[in-house]
Design a protein around this motif. Structure first.
Motif, PDB file in Angstrom:
ATOM      1  N   UNK A 103       2.791 -10.574  -6.936  1.00  0.00           N
ATOM      2  CA  UNK A 103       1.998  -9.128  -7.163  1.00  0.00           C
ATOM      3  C   UNK A 103       1.986  -8.275  -7.940  1.00  0.00           C
ATOM      4  N   UNK A 104       2.912  -8.637  -8.855  1.00  0.00           N
ATOM      5  CA  UNK A 104       3.124  -7.365  -9.713  1.00  0.00           C
ATOM      6  C   UNK A 104       2.989  -8.207 -11.478  1.00  0.00           C
ATOM      7  N   UNK A 105       2.513  -9.590 -11.142  1.00  0.00           N
ATOM      8  CA  UNK A 105       1.666 -10.637 -12.380  1.00  0.00           C
ATOM      9  C   UNK A 105       1.043 -10.266 -11.973  1.00  0.00           C
ATOM     10  N   UNK A 109       1.378  -1.306   0.147  1.00  0.00           N
ATOM     11  CA  UNK A 109      -0.154   0.273  -0.080  1.00  0.00           C
ATOM     12  C   UNK A 109       0.696   1.508   0.088  1.00  0.00           C
ATOM     13  N   UNK A 110       2.371   1.050   0.575  1.00  0.00           N
ATOM     14  CA  UNK A 110       3.439   2.176   0.802  1.00  0.00           C
ATOM     15  C   UNK A 110       3.227   2.606  -1.177  1.00  0.00           C
ATOM     16  N   UNK A 158      -6.351  -1.803  -9.058  1.00  0.00           N
ATOM     17  CA  UNK A 158      -4.262  -2.233  -8.724  1.00  0.00           C
ATOM     18  C   UNK A 158      -4.892  -2.226  -7.248  1.00  0.00           C
ATOM     19  N   UNK A 159      -5.406  -1.122  -6.573  1.00  0.00           N
ATOM     20  CA  UNK A 159      -6.088  -1.525  -5.167  1.00  0.00           C
ATOM     21  C   UNK A 159      -7.078  -2.785  -4.848  1.00  0.00           C
ATOM     22  N   UNK A 160      -7.828  -3.101  -5.702  1.00  0.00           N
ATOM     23  CA  UNK A 160      -8.332  -3.857  -5.387  1.00  0.00           C
ATOM     24  C   UNK A 160      -7.870  -5.292  -5.112  1.00  0.00           C
ATOM     25  N   UNK A 161      -6.334  -5.573  -6.932  1.00  0.00           N
ATOM     26  CA  UNK A 161      -5.409  -6.692  -6.061  1.00  0.00           C
ATOM     27  C   UNK A 161      -5.305  -6.477  -5.384  1.00  0.00           C
ATOM     28  N   UNK A 162      -4.480  -5.353  -4.006  1.00  0.00           N
ATOM     29  CA  UNK A 162      -3.648  -5.516  -3.402  1.00  0.00           C
ATOM     30  C   UNK A 162      -4.650  -5.694  -2.864  1.00  0.00           C
TER      31      UNK A 162
END
Length: 315
Positions: free
Chosen positions: A266-268, A13-14, A305-309
């Protein structure tokens, strides 16, 4: 006072909060996803894509102004491409930009073949205006799209030991190919309007003819003319082909995730989610296929992107 330990999700999140989604323009999906790597690896991605963007823009910008490259200029453009690819072999440590490239290639064990394949696709662009067949387009994507995707997957699959990066244990090209072709098929639909207004056509001629159209009609639709039934049928066929590559991409990601560091896992997931985001916006039956309709806004990209995290789990 007790020191609070930063958890991996805190770090994600940072990084997420540090990304300026408004300013990422070139290779946006790749660079958004690469932000979640360590800073050194992320900079390596930026160095490689800056290098690739330079030659891609050289050819596309010329075609935007002149439609095609005149025969008398083709040889010079081909020379420019070879000079570009030879930069790696002949780069000088005395020139800062070239020194940076050499150091990136050696530090991260980046193979030569993706850059060579990319150069081959650029040479195709010099001598051709489009693609006779869908298979021809897919073959072209093996350089134009699989090459940058392979660099991403290579960097993503590196492991670090004693300060040195070790190459991925899996076949990078095999893993990269389905996602690259999926994303490229999605992109030619997404960029239909922008490309045609810039004298660029990526729709295969056999499909254009199959559905009773010609390039002049495509340009008319790109300028806001009524979307024909033939165009929708062509998009449906491309969409269905893309969907098969989408399924294969998902399988490849699941296959290699155990070999990746958590941040790379995570990046994938992020990059795949961003390609899916465009795929999901394609409305075959009722869409206008305009740039505004098919391109997510920076705010929408940030939300995805926030949802994936939020739902991410390490394998």
């Amino acid at each position: 006072m007790e020191t609070q330990v930063q958890t991996p999700i805190d770090l994600y999140y940072q990084i997420f909060d540090s990304i300026d989604f408004e300013k990422i323009i070139d290779h946006p999906n790749i660079l958004i996803a690469a932000n979640f790597w360590d800073k050194e690896r992320y900079q390596a991605a930026k160095n490689c894509y800056k290098f690739m963007r330079a030659i891609d823009d050289l050819i596309d910008n010329y075609k935007t102004e002149h439609i095609t490259i005149d025969p008398e200029n083709q040889a010079q453009f081909e020379t420019d491409v070879y000079r570009w690819i030879n930069t790696i072999a002949e780069a000088s440590q005395e020139i800062p930009s070239q020194r940076e490239l050499i150091e990136t290639v050696h530090r991260f064990s980046i193979p030569f073949w993706p850059l060579e394949a990319f150069a081959k696709s650029m040479i195709y662009d010099i001598y051709h205006d489009g693609f006779p067949t869908l298979q021809g387009f897919i073959d072209y994507a093996g350089g134009a799209s699989v090459a940058p995707a392979s660099i991403f997957v290579h960097l993503c699959g590196l492991t670090k030991k004693d300060g040195n990066y070790i190459s991925p244990v899996f076949d990078v090209k095999r893993v990269s190919t389905p996602c690259a072709i999926f994303s490229y098929l999605v992109h030619i639909i997404r960029d239909f309007q922008k490309d045609h207004l810039n004298n660029l056509n990526y729709f295969p001629d056999d499909l254009i003819a199959k559905y009773g159209m010609n390039r002049q009609q495509l340009l008319f639709m790109a300028k806001g003319g009524q979307i024909t039934d033939g165009f929708r049928k062509m998009v449906r066929e491309l969409y269905e082909v893309a969907d098969t590559y989408r399924d294969e991409t998902y399988r490849m990601i699941e296959e290699i995730r155990p070999f990746l560091e958590p941040r790379c896992q995570l990046s994938l997931e992020i990059i795949f989610a961003l390609y899916l985001m465009v795929f999901e916006r394609i409305d075959i039956e009722h869409g206008t296929f305009s740039t505004n309709e098919l391109n997510p806004t920076p705010e929408e990209i940030k939300e995805r992107v926030g949802q994936v995290i939020e739902r991410f789990e390490v394998v």
